[in-house]
Design a protein around this motif. Structure first.
Motif, mmCIF file in Angstrom:
data_model
loop_
_atom_site.group_PDB
_atom_site.id
_atom_site.type_symbol
_atom_site.label_atom_id
_atom_site.label_comp_id
_atom_site.label_asym_id
_atom_site.label_seq_id
_atom_site.Cartn_x
_atom_site.Cartn_y
_atom_site.Cartn_z
ATOM 1 N N TRP A 184 -31.291 -0.391 13.363
ATOM 2 C CA TRP A 184 -31.658 1.029 13.443
ATOM 3 C C TRP A 184 -30.589 1.821 14.199
ATOM 4 O O TRP A 184 -30.176 2.902 13.760
ATOM 5 C CB TRP A 184 -33.016 1.176 14.122
ATOM 6 N N CYS A 185 -30.145 1.271 15.334
ATOM 7 C CA CYS A 185 -29.087 1.940 16.110
ATOM 8 C C CYS A 185 -27.806 2.074 15.288
ATOM 9 O O CYS A 185 -27.102 3.090 15.375
ATOM 10 C CB CYS A 185 -28.799 1.159 17.396
ATOM 11 N N GLN A 186 -27.515 1.056 14.488
ATOM 12 C CA GLN A 186 -26.310 1.078 13.668
ATOM 13 C C GLN A 186 -26.368 2.193 12.630
ATOM 14 O O GLN A 186 -25.406 2.945 12.446
ATOM 15 C CB GLN A 186 -26.163 -0.275 12.975
ATOM 16 N N TYR A 187 -27.507 2.327 11.962
ATOM 17 C CA TYR A 187 -27.664 3.404 10.978
ATOM 18 C C TYR A 187 -27.634 4.776 11.656
ATOM 19 O O TYR A 187 -26.965 5.704 11.182
ATOM 20 C CB TYR A 187 -28.977 3.244 10.213
ATOM 21 N N ALA A 203 -16.111 -4.634 16.750
ATOM 22 C CA ALA A 203 -15.033 -5.584 17.023
ATOM 23 C C ALA A 203 -14.847 -5.802 18.520
ATOM 24 O O ALA A 203 -14.433 -6.877 18.958
ATOM 25 C CB ALA A 203 -13.728 -5.098 16.389
ATOM 26 N N SER A 204 -15.161 -4.785 19.323
ATOM 27 C CA SER A 204 -14.969 -4.892 20.774
ATOM 28 C C SER A 204 -16.188 -5.460 21.480
ATOM 29 O O SER A 204 -16.269 -5.448 22.711
ATOM 30 C CB SER A 204 -14.634 -3.508 21.357
ATOM 31 N N LYS A 205 -17.157 -5.971 20.715
ATOM 32 C CA LYS A 205 -18.387 -6.512 21.305
ATOM 33 C C LYS A 205 -18.102 -7.679 22.242
ATOM 34 O O LYS A 205 -18.898 -7.975 23.141
ATOM 35 C CB LYS A 205 -19.322 -6.956 20.177
ATOM 36 N N VAL A 206 -16.984 -8.346 22.045
ATOM 37 C CA VAL A 206 -16.658 -9.507 22.872
ATOM 38 C C VAL A 206 -16.488 -9.115 24.342
ATOM 39 O O VAL A 206 -16.723 -9.927 25.241
ATOM 40 C CB VAL A 206 -15.356 -10.168 22.352
ATOM 41 N N ILE A 207 -16.117 -7.867 24.623
ATOM 42 C CA ILE A 207 -15.869 -7.440 26.010
ATOM 43 C C ILE A 207 -17.143 -7.466 26.846
ATOM 44 O O ILE A 207 -17.193 -8.119 27.902
ATOM 45 C CB ILE A 207 -15.202 -6.046 26.034
ATOM 46 N N PRO A 208 -18.231 -6.758 26.432
ATOM 47 C CA PRO A 208 -19.455 -6.857 27.238
ATOM 48 C C PRO A 208 -20.040 -8.264 27.272
ATOM 49 O O PRO A 208 -20.667 -8.653 28.265
ATOM 50 C CB PRO A 208 -20.418 -5.884 26.545
ATOM 51 N N VAL A 209 -19.839 -9.055 26.206
ATOM 52 C CA VAL A 209 -20.325 -10.432 26.211
ATOM 53 C C VAL A 209 -19.628 -11.235 27.305
ATOM 54 O O VAL A 209 -20.264 -11.994 28.054
ATOM 55 C CB VAL A 209 -20.107 -11.091 24.835
ATOM 56 N N LEU A 261 -24.341 3.068 19.887
ATOM 57 C CA LEU A 261 -23.493 1.889 19.720
ATOM 58 C C LEU A 261 -23.739 0.867 20.824
ATOM 59 O O LEU A 261 -23.755 -0.340 20.583
ATOM 60 C CB LEU A 261 -22.024 2.292 19.704
ATOM 61 N N ALA A 262 -23.932 1.375 22.056
ATOM 62 C CA ALA A 262 -24.248 0.467 23.160
ATOM 63 C C ALA A 262 -25.573 -0.242 22.901
ATOM 64 O O ALA A 262 -25.715 -1.450 23.145
ATOM 65 C CB ALA A 262 -24.310 1.240 24.474
ATOM 66 N N GLY A 263 -26.544 0.506 22.372
ATOM 67 C CA GLY A 263 -27.826 -0.096 22.024
ATOM 68 C C GLY A 263 -27.670 -1.157 20.950
ATOM 69 O O GLY A 263 -28.277 -2.238 21.033
ATOM 70 N N TYR A 264 -26.840 -0.864 19.952
ATOM 71 C CA TYR A 264 -26.585 -1.850 18.894
ATOM 72 C C TYR A 264 -26.015 -3.138 19.482
ATOM 73 O O TYR A 264 -26.466 -4.246 19.154
ATOM 74 C CB TYR A 264 -25.624 -1.271 17.860
ATOM 75 N N ILE A 265 -25.015 -3.015 20.360
ATOM 76 C CA ILE A 265 -24.352 -4.193 20.922
ATOM 77 C C ILE A 265 -25.324 -5.003 21.776
ATOM 78 O O ILE A 265 -25.377 -6.232 21.705
ATOM 79 C CB ILE A 265 -23.119 -3.765 21.743
ATOM 80 N N ILE A 266 -26.143 -4.309 22.580
ATOM 81 C CA ILE A 266 -27.096 -5.001 23.462
ATOM 82 C C ILE A 266 -28.145 -5.749 22.641
ATOM 83 O O ILE A 266 -28.402 -6.941 22.863
ATOM 84 C CB ILE A 266 -27.769 -3.993 24.413
ATOM 85 N N PHE A 267 -28.758 -5.054 21.685
ATOM 86 C CA PHE A 267 -29.813 -5.686 20.878
ATOM 87 C C PHE A 267 -29.242 -6.817 20.016
ATOM 88 O O PHE A 267 -29.879 -7.861 19.856
ATOM 89 C CB PHE A 267 -30.498 -4.646 19.992
ATOM 90 N N ASP A 268 -28.041 -6.604 19.465
ATOM 91 C CA ASP A 268 -27.440 -7.628 18.619
ATOM 92 C C ASP A 268 -27.077 -8.869 19.434
ATOM 93 O O ASP A 268 -27.224 -10.000 18.956
ATOM 94 C CB ASP A 268 -26.198 -7.057 17.926
ATOM 95 N N SER A 269 -26.613 -8.659 20.662
ATOM 96 C CA SER A 269 -26.278 -9.796 21.530
ATOM 97 C C SER A 269 -27.530 -10.601 21.862
ATOM 98 O O SER A 269 -27.509 -11.838 21.877
ATOM 99 C CB SER A 269 -25.603 -9.310 22.813
ATOM 100 N N PHE A 270 -28.632 -9.889 22.119
ATOM 101 C CA PHE A 270 -29.885 -10.596 22.391
ATOM 102 C C PHE A 270 -30.332 -11.391 21.171
ATOM 103 O O PHE A 270 -30.788 -12.531 21.295
ATOM 104 C CB PHE A 270 -30.981 -9.606 22.792
ATOM 105 N N THR A 271 -30.195 -10.798 19.982
ATOM 106 C CA THR A 271 -30.617 -11.478 18.753
ATOM 107 C C THR A 271 -29.890 -12.803 18.587
ATOM 108 O O THR A 271 -30.513 -13.845 18.334
ATOM 109 C CB THR A 271 -30.352 -10.591 17.520
ATOM 110 N N SER A 272 -28.567 -12.779 18.720
ATOM 111 C CA SER A 272 -27.789 -14.006 18.512
ATOM 112 C C SER A 272 -28.114 -15.053 19.564
ATOM 113 O O SER A 272 -28.210 -16.250 19.246
ATOM 114 C CB SER A 272 -26.292 -13.683 18.523
ATOM 115 N N ASN A 273 -28.309 -14.642 20.811
ATOM 116 C CA ASN A 273 -28.626 -15.606 21.863
ATOM 117 C C ASN A 273 -30.017 -16.199 21.671
ATOM 118 O O ASN A 273 -30.228 -17.400 21.894
ATOM 119 C CB ASN A 273 -28.520 -14.948 23.242
ATOM 120 N N TRP A 274 -30.977 -15.378 21.259
ATOM 121 C CA TRP A 274 -32.326 -15.895 21.034
ATOM 122 C C TRP A 274 -32.346 -16.846 19.838
ATOM 123 O O TRP A 274 -33.042 -17.863 19.852
ATOM 124 C CB TRP A 274 -33.299 -14.741 20.821
#
Length: 418
Positions: A184-187, A203-209, A261-274
């Motif tokens: 949703w955040c992405q759209y 592409a820069s998602k690796v930084i907050p991770v 975008l920050a919301g997208y990165i946070i939620f997406d990071s949680f998804t992959s970890n879960w």
């Protein structure tokens, strides 16, 4: 302002169209399903239903609340199944498979990216006398994507042999909820920022991770990981801060876009970890796809019905056949893309897949600029080049580290990486 010209979403006509309001409305819809579900799960656990339950509903409740608790203790990387190593396959056959995977991934996700920008940033039904109307409900697009992915995954599981399922079904709901919110955040972000900006942010998602890994988990990283993270930061900054005199309005990054975008990165990071945690149960990636999308369909259709937005979106589809075709094709590309992901990783491993998807991001930016006329300055172009150079450097360095780690003595372990 001229008819048909793109209008920033910050100037939307009504408060009901503001993204933060819609976010809380959607969240309230999800809560109306999550909270009763949570209470039911707690009730069954406190009643020790696994030992005392009987009746026709017992198998369903057992599967949803308790599962069979079958976990895989042999998979070190729980997120991926064992990769199929070719035995007597010819080089030509492997090349053909690689070309097939590359073409499938590129076609699926490049088409998906172009359509995503078309649906969220352009009007439908515009004529000389009528400016047309934009489709505003991102949640309906998420629902369309998930319902088709659910159907495809269900058919695949039904027609092919799968491992015995052991995870409690309710555990998929956490990844599902974060996946819905990230999509949703992405759209929504495309209403405020350009598609190239969004691609670079991903592409820069690796930084907050890496930052979270350092602060929370106290992980250690190699020097090349810090170097590539710094290069990605520099490249993204060059792109975002380059302002040409003829810069198109739609490429102006707003605060709302950054927050989304920050919301997208946070939620997406949680998804992959879960999902990584869920893979400790013995399951295939397609079973994961099915389980997550079951709850995604439940959450989105429930929220849409509560808001009355489902019928409104269907009426929009009836008024604009072009939108209907775009929404359906968007969903087809998303579902096919996920299957190509599983097949590519299974056949060639994560490194080859990462290279293909990094190339896809570069092509997506180029296509967006060509089709939708986004202006990119020389400095911005150099920034894009720096980001992708850093990404390829990460892939190369990681593959070298994996080869070196295989040669380490039994007592030594390599440094953890993201």
């Amino acid at each position: 302002m001229a008819t048909g010209e793109e209008i920033p979403s910050a100037l939307q006509d009504s408060w009901g169209d503001f993204w933060l309001f819609r976010f809380f409305v959607n969240a309230a819809g999800y809560a109306s399903i999550v909270v009763p579900g949570f209470l039911l799960i707690q009730y069954f656990k406190r009643r020790n239903y696994l030992e005392t339950g009987r009746g026709i509903c017992f198998p369903v409740i057992k599967s949803c609340v308790f599962g069979s608790e079958v976990k895989s203790v042999h998979q070190e990387d729980g997120s991926l199944p064992p990769r199929v190593e070719p035995t007597e396959s010819s080089t030509a056959r492997q090349v053909f498979k690689l070309l097939f995977c590359t073409a499938g991934l590129q076609a699926s996700y490049l088409t998906w990216g172009v359509l995503q920008e078309r649906v969220m940033t352009r009007t439908y039904g515009a004529t000389e006398t009528d400016p047309g109307e934009k489709f505003k409900d991102s949640q309906f697009l998420v629902f369309m994507n998930r319902i088709l992915a659910f159907t495809v995954a269900g058919l695949y599981c039904a027609l092919t042999k799968q491992p015995r399922h052991g995870a409690p079904m309710y555990k998929y709901s956490f990844a599902s909820l974060s996946n819905i919110l990230s999509s949703w955040c992405q759209y929504e972000a495309l209403k405020y920022i350009s598609f190239p900006t969004q691609v670079l942010a991903k592409a820069s998602k690796v930084i907050p991770v890496m930052m979270m890994g350092k602060l929370v988990s106290h992980k250690s990283y190699e020097y090349w990981e810090y170097l590539t993270a710094a290069l990605i930061s520099v490249g993204v900054s060059m792109f975002l801060l380059s302002n040409g005199p003829n810069k198109h309005m739609s490429t102006v990054t707003t605060f709302s876009g950054i927050v989304l975008l920050a919301g997208y990165i946070i939620f997406d990071s949680f998804t992959s970890n879960w999902q990584d945690a869920l893979f400790t149960y013995k399951m295939s990636p397609v079973q994961m796809m099915f389980g997550v999308n079951v709850f995604s369909c439940l959450f989105t259709v429930g929220s849409l019905l509560e808001q009355g937005a489902l019928l409104e979106s269907v009426r929009f589809m009836a008024r604009h056949s072009e939108f209907t075709a775009h929404a359906v094709l968007l969903s087809v590309c998303s579902a096919c893309g996920q299957l190509f992901i599983f097949y590519t990783i299974n056949q060639f491993g994560a490194a080859v897949f990462t290279i293909i998807m990094t190339l896809r991001q570069a092509f997506a930016i180029l296509l967006s600029c060509l089709i939708y006329g986004h202006a990119v300055t020389v400095v911005g172009g150099l920034g894009v080049a720096v980001v992708f150079m850093a990404l390829f450097l990460r892939v190369y360095a990681r593959s070298r580290m994996k080869k070196r780690s295989k040669k380490l003595p039994p007592g030594e372990t390599p440094v953890q990486k993201v």
